[in-house]
Design an enzyme around this catalytic site. Sequence first.
Site, PDB file in Angstrom:
ATOM      1  CG  ASP A 149      -1.871   1.127   1.298  1.00 58.00           C
ATOM      2  OD1 ASP A 149      -2.039   1.819   0.271  1.00 58.00           O
ATOM      3  OD2 ASP A 149      -2.476   1.340   2.363  1.00 58.00           O
ATOM      4  CG  ASP A 187      -3.579   4.173  -2.288  1.00 59.44           C
ATOM      5  OD1 ASP A 187      -2.849   3.234  -1.938  1.00 59.44           O
ATOM      6  OD2 ASP A 187      -4.605   4.503  -1.674  1.00 59.44           O
TER       7      ASP A 187
END
Length: 422
Positions: free
Chosen positions: A120, A306
């Site tokens: 992430d 992201d």
Amino acid sequence: MLVQSLLLIACLGYRVLSIPTKPPDTHRRRSFKVENIRRNNDIQGPTALRQAYRKYGISPIDLGVEFPDFEPIVVKNAIAKKNVSEPEAAGAVTAASVQEDAAFVSPVTIGGQKIMMNFDTGSADFWVMNPNVAGIDLAGREVFNVSNSTTFQKMDETTFRISYGDRSFAWGYVGTDTVDIGGAIVSNQAIGIATTVSSSFLEDNYYNGLAGFAFSTASTMRPQQQKNFLENLAKDLDEPVLTASLKPKAVGEYEFGFVDPDKYRGKLVNITIDPSNGFWQIASLHYQIGDGALIKRDNAAPAIADTGTTLMLLDDEVVRAYYAQVPNAAHLLAVGGYIYPCNQTLPDLSVGFGDSHLAYLPGEVLGYSQVGTNRTTGVPVCFGGVQSNQGSKLQVLGDVFIKAFYVVFDLRGPSIAIATPR
């Protein structure tokens, strides 16, 4: 015309920058590969959108319209296979999609225990589930057990606490242990050991923790923020980079320390980021739909890259304009996002990548998955991979965007680069 290949980066009157690379034979490759995943035909569009809103504390303003003829498809959970196919190259691991690209998960070895984790770049903390999490169902999970590690050390009076706008959360204590990702090893990586999580995390049983690669300034570990895995590893790498080569509904790859010229075509467009908020953040001022006019918006929200978010969340103005070009598309109350007849062809979309460049995405990569059926016509209804950020202060370039490119997250600068994948 912007289209010179399937995916390309266009320059808006400025020169294209290229990131420095080294020949493959001068570098010890550090990459990782994800174990094979058995994916059911799961429909995860609305779930992916709710997760993205939760992550960034977005409260939807536009709830959508009623559509009485809409019949949703029932969602089932994905199950990870136990067999692992590791590559021959030292330090190589694959990254495979689960739940129709709702996530890309990778095996990480912590204190000798292999845990499936989500990588992430939109958060900074490294944290894992463990057997003592309140309410956890261990069936089908491979969690981290601190008592089975001889190298784990608890950090006195150190905690982590992640919370989101809808009150979902994960919190617990912090310790250090040896973390091995495809042969890239950090001996004293700070790890959050979750003791309490919200139901939303308990339901996501296809991964058992998060490896955050945003900057440590965004860490929730207290009283002292801790470095992420890449920041700790950087001194041992020839190049302080993490590269992402994700593949739609297939096996892709992350790699540490090496920009591989065999994985992209043409030149890398390299943009210096703004890390002040802890994110891989760039300006995204322009957009273009198909061959239409190039639109510049001086008030555009900045965009962050992201890998931990599935969809693209763009400013509402852009999303409304995009789906206005799709016949019978609508923002549907039942799913909380934009849907369209699956038999419609989506237009191409170009979005600003920094002040001076456009990232071009053909329409075929911007659909997400079937989400239901129109009872009257029998036509399948699909969920769009581009959704509104509902007025948020950020635009989010999630996996719908990232899997369309070869992406380099570079601590030098710091900067982010993209190129057309091979």
